[in-house]
Design a protein around this motif. Sequence first.
Motif, PDB file in Angstrom:
ATOM      1  N   ASN A  65     -23.312  -5.209  38.403  1.00 33.95           N
ATOM      2  CA  ASN A  65     -22.236  -6.157  38.143  1.00 33.95           C
ATOM      3  C   ASN A  65     -22.700  -7.607  38.061  1.00 33.95           C
ATOM      4  O   ASN A  65     -21.882  -8.514  37.977  1.00 33.95           O
ATOM      5  CB  ASN A  65     -21.167  -6.043  39.234  1.00 33.95           C
ATOM      6  N   ARG A  68     -21.409  -9.323  34.983  1.00 35.46           N
ATOM      7  CA  ARG A  68     -20.020  -8.959  34.646  1.00 35.46           C
ATOM      8  C   ARG A  68     -19.189 -10.212  34.412  1.00 35.46           C
ATOM      9  O   ARG A  68     -19.275 -11.184  35.178  1.00 35.46           O
ATOM     10  CB  ARG A  68     -19.429  -8.136  35.793  1.00 35.46           C
ATOM     11  N   GLU A  73     -12.887 -10.202  30.724  1.00 38.01           N
ATOM     12  CA  GLU A  73     -12.518  -8.787  30.693  1.00 38.01           C
ATOM     13  C   GLU A  73     -10.998  -8.636  30.819  1.00 38.01           C
ATOM     14  O   GLU A  73     -10.351  -7.913  30.052  1.00 38.01           O
ATOM     15  CB  GLU A  73     -13.213  -8.100  31.863  1.00 38.01           C
ATOM     16  N   SER A 110     -15.362  -2.704  30.277  1.00 36.05           N
ATOM     17  CA  SER A 110     -16.226  -3.615  31.031  1.00 36.05           C
ATOM     18  C   SER A 110     -16.958  -4.529  30.052  1.00 36.05           C
ATOM     19  O   SER A 110     -17.261  -4.143  28.920  1.00 36.05           O
ATOM     20  CB  SER A 110     -17.219  -2.843  31.906  1.00 36.05           C
ATOM     21  N   PHE A 112     -20.085  -7.605  29.704  1.00 34.79           N
ATOM     22  CA  PHE A 112     -21.269  -8.170  30.343  1.00 34.79           C
ATOM     23  C   PHE A 112     -21.888  -9.225  29.433  1.00 34.79           C
ATOM     24  O   PHE A 112     -21.979  -9.048  28.219  1.00 34.79           O
ATOM     25  CB  PHE A 112     -22.319  -7.090  30.614  1.00 34.79           C
ATOM     26  N   GLN A 167     -17.913  -0.271  26.918  1.00 35.15           N
ATOM     27  CA  GLN A 167     -18.771  -1.276  27.544  1.00 35.15           C
ATOM     28  C   GLN A 167     -19.315  -2.184  26.453  1.00 35.15           C
ATOM     29  O   GLN A 167     -19.914  -1.718  25.488  1.00 35.15           O
ATOM     30  CB  GLN A 167     -19.917  -0.616  28.311  1.00 35.15           C
TER      31      GLN A 167
END
Length: 413
Positions: A65, A68, A73, A110, A112, A167
């Motif tokens: 994470n 993240r 998000e 998710s 990133f 993702q």
Amino acid sequence: MDFRVEVGEKEAGTIPYESLPAFTYLFRELGFDVLPDTENQKVQLCSALHGKKIVISSDYDVKFNTYRKGHLEKKVLEYIKTFLSACGAKVILKDGKKESENADFHVYFSLFEIPVIKEPILELIHNSKSTNKKLLDIFHYECTRTGTKFKSNEVVSGAKKPFINIQIMYPVITDEDFWEKLGEKYAMSITIGILARFHESSPLSVLSLVPIEIFSNMFVHSENTGVNLEPTMQKEKRLPEKKKFLVKKPTFPKRKEAEVFLDYHIFIEEHEDRNKIKLIGNLHIKNIGTEVLRNPVICLRSTPSESIKISGQILPPNVAETLGVMKNEETKGWKYMNDEWFEEMEKGETWICPIQSKNINPRQTESLTNLQISVLQPEENSNIRVEAFVFFKEQDLEISSSNQISLLLSKKQ
């Protein structure tokens, strides 16, 4: 006797009672859920997603994470909820890791920000119940449109309900630039993919997702007779002669573009003295432009060169010519481009071209299949890498593959 027509909770007009069967059939074919109510003299139209329960949430099971971007998000998820709710679905946005909701579809997401990558990557993880060809095609198209690499992985999961896990990884940019260039587009693309999942079997049903007022605005209104069902395009045809030259046929720019990617499997044979590593895969060349692409030339660049041998359904130049003479016909397939192909391979480059002239039409994919890559002397802590490049000399076009083969051989503990 007239029946009131209601779309959702809004009244949209009236229809004669005797037209009710035809009206019901028409709008069912258009994907609406049609609910006649003879007692109250009304008919209600609901979208094809009416009553569908969709749960969307962050993926709280994902690891690593550090990079993240939780606030972005959440913003993407809120936009997806807004878009799906407008289509008639019941959307539940879960804020934390709670017990799974009983729903028709689950979406996990998710996001990133990864410092070491140069372009965005979207990975779609799904089980066998969750996707169809249309959904995968939509995601692939939307990723191409936004300059994002697309990966799809089907997993064997004990989940009884269909789900997708999305993702997204993107290079370091400011939050404002992310939202302006990518964030809102991703929210729309994911929504379109979800809609495709529910509507593949009945393409016309997507019409029920659009507010009916939009269709009303596509027609010309008359104060005397109410709605004039003559499309506005018909009105354009009655323009005075001197203005007709203003209506121009749209032109579309010609594009020479291709997408190149590899898929492969790894096989490892364990031996006491040394393991044997072999990869078998395919190289795909997809024409995503508007022009025919001719005679692709492939270069496979491998490092370290002395440890890698590339073979497969590829003929040496002299063998290809001999087979053509013996069969008295054109030999199809691929061959090494130069007579010195073996020496070139030892130096880390393998050049391959079609045996006969080969055209790749727009939206067509040509593949070099059954590539066999052997690691001759696998050494500990070495990095094995194979890159692919495709050249179209006639069109002055060069493309590198969107992915590469990369293996890091570490010492077994």
